[in-house]
Scaffold this active site. Structure first.
Site, PDB file in Angstrom:
ATOM      1  N   GLU A 153       0.852  -1.200   0.000  1.00 53.70           N
ATOM      2  CA  GLU A 153       0.000   0.000   0.000  1.00 53.70           C
ATOM      3  C   GLU A 153       0.878   1.237   0.000  1.00 53.70           C
ATOM      4  OE1 GLU A 153      -2.812   0.421   3.140  1.00 53.70           O
ATOM      5  OE2 GLU A 153      -3.509  -1.652   3.044  1.00 53.70           O
ATOM      6  N   GLU A 204     -13.469   5.581   0.667  1.00 55.15           N
ATOM      7  CA  GLU A 204     -14.238   4.764   1.611  1.00 55.15           C
ATOM      8  C   GLU A 204     -15.085   5.683   2.483  1.00 55.15           C
ATOM      9  OE1 GLU A 204     -11.700   1.011   2.672  1.00 55.15           O
ATOM     10  OE2 GLU A 204     -10.402   2.759   2.740  1.00 55.15           O
ATOM     11  N   LYS A 255     -15.791   4.860   6.250  1.00 59.21           N
ATOM     12  CA  LYS A 255     -14.668   4.505   7.108  1.00 59.21           C
ATOM     13  C   LYS A 255     -14.546   5.494   8.262  1.00 59.21           C
ATOM     14  CE  LYS A 255      -9.828   3.076   6.633  1.00 59.21           C
ATOM     15  NZ  LYS A 255      -8.680   2.973   5.693  1.00 59.21           N
ATOM     16  N   GLU A 296      -8.682   9.477   5.927  1.00 63.59           N
ATOM     17  CA  GLU A 296      -8.853   8.027   5.848  1.00 63.59           C
ATOM     18  C   GLU A 296      -9.945   7.629   4.852  1.00 63.59           C
ATOM     19  OE1 GLU A 296      -7.243   5.348   7.292  1.00 63.59           O
ATOM     20  OE2 GLU A 296      -5.732   6.839   7.811  1.00 63.59           O
TER      21      GLU A 296
END
Length: 294
Positions: A177, A231, A234, A240
């Site tokens: 990642e 996302e 999330k 994030e």
């Protein structure tokens, strides 16, 4: 996942039926288990990896699909200079046998590496150009005199040094990642659409050129970009939820030279991370807490 029959059944249900039409290269057993809040999981990690590998061997798939696990850079006790990279002392008892396993079965050591977080934590001292692969004065390792013009390559070589310190020069490091958020909270420096585009575009160019790190210039790096989608459900700070190249409906967050698609409805869980690679097709089977605990 310590029961061989359960491991085999899991692969037969979740991997084997899709191999004919999907290039599945890896099963990632857990994500950032070492150094996490659940210390009990650390003891389960390697046995789970071995059990899953044994199931692949039984099914005749061990040459097609490899077993690994992704680590956070938090497992490093020293990361600079890169030549002095070392794992935290309390992690060695887990990492050394994992490295032995990787060497035995010829699978890579996965690291999640985010120069963004280094910049976010200290924007006054970490040069933005250095973390974005933009022209900058760079840094020099005083032990090797190797010059680093970006932080990601320095992080990779630090991991290689840490692995070598445990007696291995036969394990490849891959970046499972990396990425940059396109949006963040007021205290999240650098989280912008512009910087996200610069980071990923510059990274793509270097990978397309087959670049290696200063310590391994002839060895191209496998790097997987996080993430395919934003996302939106999330938890955590705004950043994030905004590492994706696409919004959940399939429209582009920013132009990276890939097409925009209108996607069908997706039952999407924010507990699963999504990773997109421009250079290889990889299905990371994350969210595998159950694999470790069974």
């Amino acid at each position: 996942m310590r029961d061989p029959q359960q491991a085999q059944a899991w692969i037969q249900q979740n991997v084997q039926p899709y191999l004919s039409e999907t290039k599945i290269t890896c099963i990632n057993v857990g994500n950032e288990v070492l150094g996490g809040t659940d210390t009990q999981l650390a003891a389960y990690l390697l046995p789970a990896m071995k059990t899953m590998y044994g199931a692949l061997v039984t099914l005749g798939l061990s040459k097609q699909v490899y077993i690994t696990t992704a680590h956070s850079l938090q497992i490093l006790g020293t990361s600079f200079p890169p030549s002095q990279g070392a794992f935290k002392e309390d992690m060695v008892q887990y990492i050394k046998p994992i490295l032995d396993f990787h060497a035995q079965v010829d699978s890579p050591f996965f690291i999640n590496a985010y120069p963004y977080f280094a910049y976010k934590s200290d924007p006054n001292n970490v040069k933005l150009e250095y973390v974005l692969f933009e022209p900058n004065e760079g840094s020099v390792d005083p032990n090797t005199n190797l010059k680093y013009d970006n932080m990601l390559y320095a992080q990779i070589d630090a991991v290689y040094s840490a692995i070598k310190a445990l007696g291995h020069t036969d394990v490849e490091v891959k970046i499972s990642e990396t990425g940059w958020p396109s949006k963040g909270d007021e205290n999240e420096a650098g989280a912008t659409v512009q910087n996200a585009g610069i980071y990923n575009r510059n990274l793509m160019q270097r990978m397309q050129q087959g670049q290696g790190t200063p310590a391994r210039p002839s060895q191209p790096i496998d790097i997987y970009i996080f993430a395919l989608f934003n996302e939106n459900e999330k938890n955590g700070p705004t950043s994030e939820r905004n590492f994706g190249l696409y919004y959940p409906d399939g429209t582009l967050v920013y132009n990276l030279g890939v097409k925009s698609y209108v996607l069908p409805r997706i039952d999407y869980s924010s507990s699963y991370k999504n990773v997109f690679s421009f250079f290889n097709i990889l299905i990371l089977l994350l969210g595998t807490y159950s694999l470790l605990k069974r």
